[in-house]
Motif scaffolding. Structure first.
Motif, PDB file in Angstrom:
ATOM      1  N   UNK A 314     -18.202  25.705 -15.275  1.00  9.71           N
ATOM      2  CA  UNK A 314     -17.076  24.751 -14.734  1.00  9.71           C
ATOM      3  C   UNK A 314     -16.147  25.570 -12.952  1.00  9.71           C
ATOM      4  N   UNK A 315     -15.885  26.703 -14.124  1.00 11.82           N
ATOM      5  CA  UNK A 315     -14.909  27.589 -13.401  1.00 11.82           C
ATOM      6  C   UNK A 315     -15.550  27.607 -11.458  1.00 11.82           C
ATOM      7  N   UNK A 316     -16.899  27.744 -11.873  1.00 16.06           N
ATOM      8  CA  UNK A 316     -17.576  28.642 -10.694  1.00 16.06           C
ATOM      9  C   UNK A 316     -17.499  27.789  -9.619  1.00 16.06           C
ATOM     10  N   UNK A 317     -17.801  26.306 -10.468  1.00 15.63           N
ATOM     11  CA  UNK A 317     -17.710  25.441  -8.987  1.00 15.63           C
ATOM     12  C   UNK A 317     -16.484  24.873  -8.825  1.00 15.63           C
ATOM     13  N   UNK A 318     -15.236  24.959  -9.709  1.00 15.91           N
ATOM     14  CA  UNK A 318     -14.007  24.772  -9.003  1.00 15.91           C
ATOM     15  C   UNK A 318     -14.182  25.796  -8.199  1.00 15.91           C
ATOM     16  N   UNK A 337     -19.495  43.093 -10.030  1.00 16.30           N
ATOM     17  CA  UNK A 337     -19.053  43.371 -11.420  1.00 16.30           C
ATOM     18  C   UNK A 337     -17.135  42.786 -10.603  1.00 16.30           C
ATOM     19  N   UNK A 338     -16.737  42.999  -9.912  1.00 15.85           N
ATOM     20  CA  UNK A 338     -15.190  42.855  -9.345  1.00 15.85           C
ATOM     21  C   UNK A 338     -14.744  40.892  -9.487  1.00 15.85           C
ATOM     22  N   UNK A 339     -15.573  41.070  -8.928  1.00 11.01           N
ATOM     23  CA  UNK A 339     -16.463  39.157  -9.304  1.00 11.01           C
ATOM     24  C   UNK A 339     -16.068  39.034 -10.726  1.00 11.01           C
ATOM     25  N   UNK A 340     -16.593  39.238 -10.998  1.00  4.43           N
ATOM     26  CA  UNK A 340     -16.660  38.846 -12.569  1.00  4.43           C
ATOM     27  C   UNK A 340     -14.789  39.409 -13.230  1.00  4.43           C
ATOM     28  N   UNK A 341     -14.803  40.225 -12.648  1.00  3.19           N
ATOM     29  CA  UNK A 341     -12.868  41.025 -13.338  1.00  3.19           C
ATOM     30  C   UNK A 341     -12.011  40.139 -12.794  1.00  3.19           C
ATOM     31  N   UNK A 342     -12.690  39.446 -11.580  1.00  2.72           N
ATOM     32  CA  UNK A 342     -11.248  38.604 -11.307  1.00  2.72           C
ATOM     33  C   UNK A 342     -11.302  36.953 -12.019  1.00  2.72           C
ATOM     34  N   UNK A 343     -12.933  36.863 -11.918  1.00  4.91           N
ATOM     35  CA  UNK A 343     -13.175  35.462 -12.724  1.00  4.91           C
ATOM     36  C   UNK A 343     -12.847  34.880 -14.673  1.00  4.91           C
ATOM     37  N   UNK A 344     -12.944  36.718 -14.853  1.00  2.82           N
ATOM     38  CA  UNK A 344     -12.366  36.137 -16.156  1.00  2.82           C
ATOM     39  C   UNK A 344     -10.684  37.191 -16.578  1.00  2.82           C
ATOM     40  N   UNK A 345      -9.892  37.597 -16.060  1.00  2.72           N
ATOM     41  CA  UNK A 345      -8.652  38.145 -15.728  1.00  2.72           C
ATOM     42  C   UNK A 345      -8.017  36.890 -16.512  1.00  2.72           C
ATOM     43  N   UNK A 346      -8.002  35.322 -15.750  1.00  8.57           N
ATOM     44  CA  UNK A 346      -7.002  35.021 -16.472  1.00  8.57           C
ATOM     45  C   UNK A 346      -7.931  33.864 -18.056  1.00  8.57           C
ATOM     46  N   UNK A 347      -8.987  34.004 -18.161  1.00  2.08           N
ATOM     47  CA  UNK A 347      -8.908  33.862 -19.751  1.00  2.08           C
ATOM     48  C   UNK A 347      -7.905  35.063 -20.705  1.00  2.08           C
ATOM     49  N   UNK A 348      -8.567  36.523 -20.013  1.00  2.00           N
ATOM     50  CA  UNK A 348      -8.267  37.617 -21.002  1.00  2.00           C
ATOM     51  C   UNK A 348      -6.418  37.284 -21.216  1.00  2.00           C
ATOM     52  N   UNK A 349      -5.682  36.684 -19.868  1.00  2.00           N
ATOM     53  CA  UNK A 349      -4.133  36.344 -19.985  1.00  2.00           C
ATOM     54  C   UNK A 349      -3.829  35.827 -21.303  1.00  2.00           C
ATOM     55  N   UNK A 350      -4.433  34.642 -20.797  1.00  3.03           N
ATOM     56  CA  UNK A 350      -4.713  33.699 -22.281  1.00  3.03           C
ATOM     57  C   UNK A 350      -4.631  34.018 -23.399  1.00  3.03           C
ATOM     58  N   UNK A 351      -5.636  34.770 -23.820  1.00  7.07           N
ATOM     59  CA  UNK A 351      -5.533  35.012 -24.745  1.00  7.07           C
ATOM     60  C   UNK A 351      -4.659  36.199 -25.155  1.00  7.07           C
ATOM     61  N   UNK A 352      -4.142  37.502 -25.310  1.00 15.51           N
ATOM     62  CA  UNK A 352      -3.291  38.057 -24.733  1.00 15.51           C
ATOM     63  C   UNK A 352      -2.387  37.278 -24.664  1.00 15.51           C
ATOM     64  N   UNK A 353      -1.940  35.752 -24.043  1.00 10.61           N
ATOM     65  CA  UNK A 353      -0.485  35.098 -24.526  1.00 10.61           C
ATOM     66  C   UNK A 353      -0.375  35.107 -25.828  1.00 10.61           C
ATOM     67  N   UNK A 354      -1.914  34.490 -26.117  1.00 14.11           N
ATOM     68  CA  UNK A 354      -2.132  34.115 -27.488  1.00 14.11           C
ATOM     69  C   UNK A 354      -1.357  34.668 -28.935  1.00 14.11           C
TER      70      UNK A 354
END
Lengths: 358, 138
Positions: A314-318, A337-354
């Motif tokens: 879904x994220x990719x489609x967006x 590798x850079x693309x994967x890192x960028x795409x997953x960064x917000x997910x990691x941020x969310x989990x860190x916040x939790x």
């Protein structure tokens, strides 16, 4: 059109059409199928699940047919899931195993369902495991999963089974084949089918050698592979197969070799006895609990992977689809590798916040 | 939940019923359906109507294509339709007949619940298109 609750009720009441429809919903990933499968769990756990694999042409379907016939003669009901490959290009498939299952036609208590690989990421093994749940909840005593036997995918699928039989046709190669890793390691029972043919004796001997070597896990194979402790192996150094160790525990399982001629039904009774013996071994040794636990662990992981995968799609489609990203790699602007890192960064941020909130 | 991406595939049973032993047409159709992306279950030769019904119900097919060249369609097809009805599968199964079926028998087959009859000379594309357009929505 029935609601899912009505469908579940009809399935539990033994209505064949409802079982067929539930399996379709599972295969189609229809809306709400997950709730349906969740509800099935409460009604499962009674069936013996047997996996049959082996190379194409080994005689799997014919053997499955005779097994079903024999179980029916003994008064037990049977569910069969026959898996065939589908085209990676069109998704189309010819599901042809049913043709060879002629001994039990007209007997609805043998429920044969053909499945093909749709989708990806372990989708077939998830669908197979869920279809087994449906047949188990329906009340089938024995559930037989027949796979094509051509690769790693088979190994995932047969792990759904309590007991795995691998068919080895006579003359299926020199003895180095039996040393290779893969399909032979998952066997709980070896079946040399077409045992009336030339070369059957040699194939049996090669398998015996392999089991005695205890190499590659074939001699101590369990449906889940890799969960045999070193103690079991140590306790088993004489390879007698019947010897208990000092604590009086059950010794490890030695993979038996059964010779059959499926077209005539020869050896089918012996094979069924070995299935029963393996079942007894699993329960007595406590391995069955391990096996079931590992299976559920794998199911949980697969579901999570599928969900995360879907979120990422879904994220990719967006972001305009993966093609543009791939093109930017091709053009030398970035790398995967850079693309994967960028795409997953917000997910990691969310989990860190939790985590920070805890 | 977005993860529940539907993966529907049109499922067809291609059936040979009765004593007729010519299955070349059934093979051609089975392969064409496969190449069109359908999941095809082929019954094999010489099946009794109840065997076809059992397969159609258990496999939960959207489409049942009956290939008959023997002229026995007027006795065999009604038996299949009755069997489907018994299991509640008649309503939402698209039933097609193919093979050598005289024009004067077609109305009777349609009255039985057969949606279309494809005689000799029908193009494969036409058949596939018909299935795509008429496969039941469940």
């Amino acid at each position: 059109m029935r609601t899912d609750e009505e469908l579940l009720e009809a399935l539990l009441a033994g209505e064949h059409r409802a079982l067929a429809r539930v399996i379709s919903k599972i295969e189609n990933r229809s809306p709400g199928y997950r709730n349906l499968v969740s509800a099935l769990y409460a009604h499962t756990g009674e069936a013996d699940v047997i996996g049959i694999t082996g190379s194409p042409g080994a005689g799997k379907s014919t053997l499955v047919d005779k097994l079903a016939e024999t179980y029916r003669d003994r008064g037990e009901t049977v569910g069969i899931i026959a898996i065939d490959p589908s085209s990676p290009f069109t998704g189309g498939a010819v599901l042809g195993d049913r043709i060879r299952m002629a001994s039990t036609v007209g007997d609805m208590d043998v429920f044969v369902r053909s499945m093909s690989a749709r989708g990806t990421l372990g989708g077939l093994s998830t669908a197979t495991a869920d279809a087994v749940k449906a047949m188990d909840a329906f009340g089938k005593d024995k559930i037989i999963i027949e796979t094509v036997g051509a690769g790693q995918n088979e190994i995932d699928i047969v792990r759904t089974a309590d007991t795995v039989a691998v068919l080895v046709p006579p003359g299926s190669g020199d003895d180095i084949q039996t040393l290779k890793a893969g399909i032979l390691e998952i066997a709980d029972v070896f079946v040399v089918n077409k045992a009336d043919r030339d070369g059957a004796d040699r194939t049996v001997r090669e398998l015996q050698d392999m089991i005695q070597l205890g190499d590659g896990g074939g001699g101590i194979g369990g449906g889940d592979g890799g969960h045999h402790s070193q103690e079991v192996i140590d306790a088993h150094d004489d390879w007698d197969g019947e010897v208990d160790d000092a604590e009086g525990e059950v010794a490890g399982w030695t993979t038996p070799i059964v010779e059959t001629v499926a077209t005539r039904g020869t050896g089918v009774g012996d094979l069924i006895d070995e299935f029963a013996a393996h079942r007894t071994y699993l329960v007595d040794s406590g391995e069955h609990a391990d096996q079931v636990r590992q299976r559920y662990a794998e199911e949980i992981r697969t579901l999570l992977r599928e969900d995360v995968h879907a979120m990422l799609e879904d994220e990719l489609a967006d972001r305009g689809g993966i093609d543009d990203l791939a093109e930017s790699v091709r053009a030398g602007e970035t790398d995967p590798y850079s693309i994967a890192g960028e795409l997953l960064a917000p997910v990691e941020d969310c989990l860190d916040e939790l985590d920070a909130r805890d | 939940m977005s993860s529940e991406q539907e993966q529907e595939s049109i499922r067809c049973l291609v059936a040979k019923v009765g004593l007729d032993g010519h299955d070349r047409g059934a093979h051609v159709i089975a392969r064409a359906f496969r190449d069109a992306g359908f999941e095809v279950i082929y019954s094999g030769l010489h099946k009794a109507p109840e065997e076809i019904v059992q397969a159609a119900v258990q496999e939960d097919v959207d489409v049942l294509g009956i290939s008959i060249l023997s002229g026995a369609h007027d006795t065999l097809v009604p038996k299949i339709m009755d069997g489907l009805e018994e299991y509640g599968a008649k309503e939402d199964t698209l039933v097609l007949a193919g093979g050598v079926i005289p024009d004067e028998d077609r109305d009777e087959l349609k009255a039985q619940g057969v949606s279309a009859v494809f005689g000799p000379g029908t193009s494969i594309e036409e058949t596939i298109e018909f299935v795509r357009e008429n496969a039941p929505q469940r």
